[in-house]
Scaffold this motif. Structure first.
Motif, short mmCIF file in Angstrom:
data_model
loop_
_atom_site.label_atom_id
_atom_site.label_comp_id
_atom_site.label_asym_id
_atom_site.label_seq_id
_atom_site.Cartn_x
_atom_site.Cartn_y
_atom_site.Cartn_z
N ASP A 234 7.60 9.41 -17.88
CA ASP A 234 7.32 8.07 -18.37
C ASP A 234 6.63 7.25 -17.28
O ASP A 234 7.25 6.95 -16.26
N PRO A 235 5.36 6.87 -17.46
CA PRO A 235 4.68 6.07 -16.43
C PRO A 235 5.40 4.77 -16.12
O PRO A 235 5.30 4.26 -15.01
N GLN A 236 6.13 4.23 -17.09
CA GLN A 236 6.85 2.98 -16.87
C GLN A 236 7.87 3.13 -15.74
O GLN A 236 8.09 2.20 -14.96
N SER A 237 8.50 4.30 -15.63
CA SER A 237 9.48 4.52 -14.56
C SER A 237 8.84 4.41 -13.19
O SER A 237 9.52 4.09 -12.21
N CYS A 238 7.55 4.68 -13.12
CA CYS A 238 6.85 4.64 -11.84
C CYS A 238 6.66 3.22 -11.33
O CYS A 238 6.27 3.01 -10.18
N LEU A 239 6.93 2.21 -12.18
CA LEU A 239 6.84 0.81 -11.74
C LEU A 239 8.06 0.39 -10.93
O LEU A 239 8.03 -0.64 -10.26
N ASN A 240 9.13 1.17 -10.97
CA ASN A 240 10.37 0.76 -10.31
C ASN A 240 10.19 0.61 -8.80
O ASN A 240 10.97 -0.11 -8.16
N LEU B 36 0.82 -1.21 0.00
CA LEU B 36 0.00 0.00 0.00
C LEU B 36 0.86 1.26 0.00
O LEU B 36 0.54 2.25 -0.68
N ALA B 37 1.95 1.24 0.76
CA ALA B 37 2.85 2.39 0.77
C ALA B 37 3.50 2.57 -0.60
O ALA B 37 3.65 3.69 -1.09
N ARG B 38 3.90 1.48 -1.22
CA ARG B 38 4.50 1.57 -2.55
C ARG B 38 3.49 2.07 -3.58
O ARG B 38 3.84 2.82 -4.50
N LYS B 39 2.25 1.63 -3.42
CA LYS B 39 1.20 2.09 -4.32
C LYS B 39 1.03 3.60 -4.21
O LYS B 39 0.82 4.29 -5.22
N GLU B 40 1.13 4.15 -3.00
CA GLU B 40 1.04 5.59 -2.81
C GLU B 40 2.23 6.30 -3.47
O GLU B 40 2.07 7.35 -4.10
N LEU B 41 3.41 5.73 -3.34
CA LEU B 41 4.59 6.34 -3.96
C LEU B 41 4.49 6.30 -5.47
O LEU B 41 4.89 7.25 -6.16
N GLN B 42 3.93 5.23 -6.01
CA GLN B 42 3.72 5.18 -7.46
C GLN B 42 2.76 6.28 -7.89
O GLN B 42 2.94 6.89 -8.95
N THR B 43 1.76 6.56 -7.07
CA THR B 43 0.81 7.61 -7.41
C THR B 43 1.46 8.98 -7.41
O THR B 43 1.16 9.82 -8.24
N ASP B 44 2.38 9.21 -6.47
CA ASP B 44 3.14 10.46 -6.50
C ASP B 44 3.96 10.56 -7.77
O ASP B 44 4.10 11.64 -8.36
N CYS B 45 4.52 9.45 -8.19
CA CYS B 45 5.30 9.42 -9.43
C CYS B 45 4.40 9.76 -10.62
O CYS B 45 4.79 10.55 -11.49
N LEU B 46 3.20 9.21 -10.65
CA LEU B 46 2.27 9.50 -11.74
C LEU B 46 1.86 10.97 -11.72
O LEU B 46 1.68 11.60 -12.78
N ALA B 47 1.71 11.54 -10.53
CA ALA B 47 1.42 12.98 -10.43
C ALA B 47 2.55 13.79 -11.03
O ALA B 47 2.33 14.82 -11.68
N GLY B 48 3.80 13.35 -10.81
CA GLY B 48 4.94 14.04 -11.41
C GLY B 48 4.92 13.97 -12.92
O GLY B 48 5.28 14.94 -13.60
N TRP C 43 2.26 13.88 -14.77
CA TRP C 43 1.25 14.85 -15.21
C TRP C 43 1.79 16.27 -15.16
O TRP C 43 1.62 17.04 -16.11
N VAL C 44 2.45 16.64 -14.06
CA VAL C 44 2.96 18.01 -13.92
C VAL C 44 3.95 18.33 -15.04
O VAL C 44 3.94 19.43 -15.60
N ARG C 45 4.79 17.39 -15.38
CA ARG C 45 5.79 17.62 -16.43
C ARG C 45 5.13 18.10 -17.72
O ARG C 45 5.60 19.03 -18.37
N TYR C 46 4.05 17.44 -18.12
CA TYR C 46 3.40 17.78 -19.38
C TYR C 46 2.41 18.93 -19.23
O TYR C 46 2.30 19.78 -20.10
N ALA C 47 1.71 18.96 -18.12
CA ALA C 47 0.66 19.97 -17.93
C ALA C 47 1.22 21.38 -17.84
O ALA C 47 0.58 22.34 -18.29
N VAL D 205 10.90 11.46 -9.86
CA VAL D 205 11.15 10.43 -10.86
C VAL D 205 10.16 10.58 -12.01
O VAL D 205 10.52 10.56 -13.19
N GLY D 206 8.88 10.73 -11.66
CA GLY D 206 7.86 10.90 -12.69
C GLY D 206 8.04 12.18 -13.47
O GLY D 206 7.90 12.19 -14.70
N TYR D 207 8.38 13.26 -12.77
CA TYR D 207 8.53 14.54 -13.44
C TYR D 207 9.72 14.54 -14.39
O TYR D 207 9.64 15.02 -15.51
N GLN D 208 10.84 14.01 -13.94
CA GLN D 208 12.06 14.05 -14.75
C GLN D 208 11.98 13.11 -15.95
O GLN D 208 12.48 13.44 -17.03
N ASP D 209 11.34 11.96 -15.79
CA ASP D 209 11.27 11.00 -16.89
C ASP D 209 10.07 11.23 -17.79
O ASP D 209 10.13 10.96 -18.99
#
Length: 291
Positions: free
Chosen positions: A278-284, A200-212, A214-218, A272-276
């Motif tokens: 790439d949603p795939q990076s969020c799986l790490n 569950l904690a990792r799932k939350e961190l992945q969500t922060d990565c996905l938010a990053g 979005w911010v990169r492109y938005a 990680v999400g913002y710099q890459d």
């Protein structure tokens, strides 16, 4: 379950020690994690070497030349306008990314409440903060958090509010990609989900990565997202989350998921999400093993 040695993770948060952290796979099998990555980026039948998106239409941040006279685009003036702006941008960004596979993105439903809400998404007790109901594909947002950000963190309030919404939309993306089903299967098997190293904690961190991501492109269409300190924005949200968590210490309300991980880790995976981009990076976050 005996974990396998995972791949070296070059995208591990810089805040960690130089020695690579070795976390056990919470759920065995790279195939399941890879399937989620395929869904997020390319669709269910693509080969692993096709995971990384081609970034068509989204050139890397480093390649963006600053315009001579950048347009002055003001941030939304009301909380409702903020929500509408983030939702519209999410349709563009996630619609484009998921369209590279065989899937489409449709925004979740949203609902504001004030301080607490009872019986939301099947909860037997009041809930506070911001959270996502996967069954109803509905995001609940606490108006009091938005007011606190306005009053106490004025310099980063717009970034913080946008992140707060984007984080919950990240949960919606996870739901569409099958992460929620994956977690439910783990729960049924009796796998450990709780704790700082839990799924569950990792799932939350992945969500922060996905938010990053979005911010990169938005921010290319919403310049105000590039202004101010994202570190401070996340810190302001964390501060409010911790304060609400203390209010919920009696156990009469559901704890907010924003407190599942440390601010340092949340910020690292957001970057990680913002710099890459790439949603795939969020799986790490799921590939790491424990000491």
């Amino acid at each position: 379950m005996q974990g396998k040695t995972g791949p070296t993770n070059a995208l591990a948060p810089a805040s960690e020690s130089p020695r690579r952290r070795r976390w056990p796979y919470v759920i065995g099998g790279l195939a399941v994690v890879a399937a989620i990555g395929i869904f997020l980026v390319k669709g269910p039948l693509q080969k692993p070497d096709a995971f990384v998106p081609d970034d068509q239409g989204y050139p890397p941040v480093a390649e963006q030349a600053a315009p001579v006279a950048p347009p002055t685009v003001q941030p939304p003036k009301t909380h409702a306008e903020m929500l509408s702006t983030v939702l519209a941008s999410s349709e563009d960004v996630w619609g484009e990314l998921l369209a590279r596979g065989d899937y489409s993105f449709k925004n979740p439903k949203t609902e504001f409440f004030d301080r607490s809400i009872s019986s939301a998404c099947g909860l037997d007790h009041p809930a506070s903060g911001a959270f996502y109901c996967s069954k109803r594909k509905l995001i609940y947002l606490d108006s009091s958090w938005f007011r606190d950000l306005d009053e106490r963190f004025a310099s980063v309030r717009h970034l913080a509010q946008a992140y707060l919404i984007a984080h919950q939309i990240g949960h919606h993306v996870q739901n569409l990609a099958g992460v929620d089903s994956w977690v439910n299967q783990a729960r049924q098997r009796g796998d450990a989900l709780e704790g700082v190293d839990g799924l569950l904690a990792r799932k939350e961190l992945q969500t922060d990565c996905l938010a990053g991501v979005w911010v990169r492109y938005a921010q290319r269409h919403q310049p105000w997202l590039a202004q101010g300190s994202m570190d401070e924005a996340l810190k302001s949200v964390e501060t409010i989350a911790q304060e609400h968590q203390q209010e919920l210490a009696s156990g009469t309300m559901a704890p907010d998921p924003l407190t599942h991980a440390t601010l340092e880790l949340r910020t690292s995976w957001f970057k990680v999400g913002y710099q890459d981009g790439d949603p795939q990076s969020c799986l790490n976050i799921f590939y790491q093993e424990a000491d």
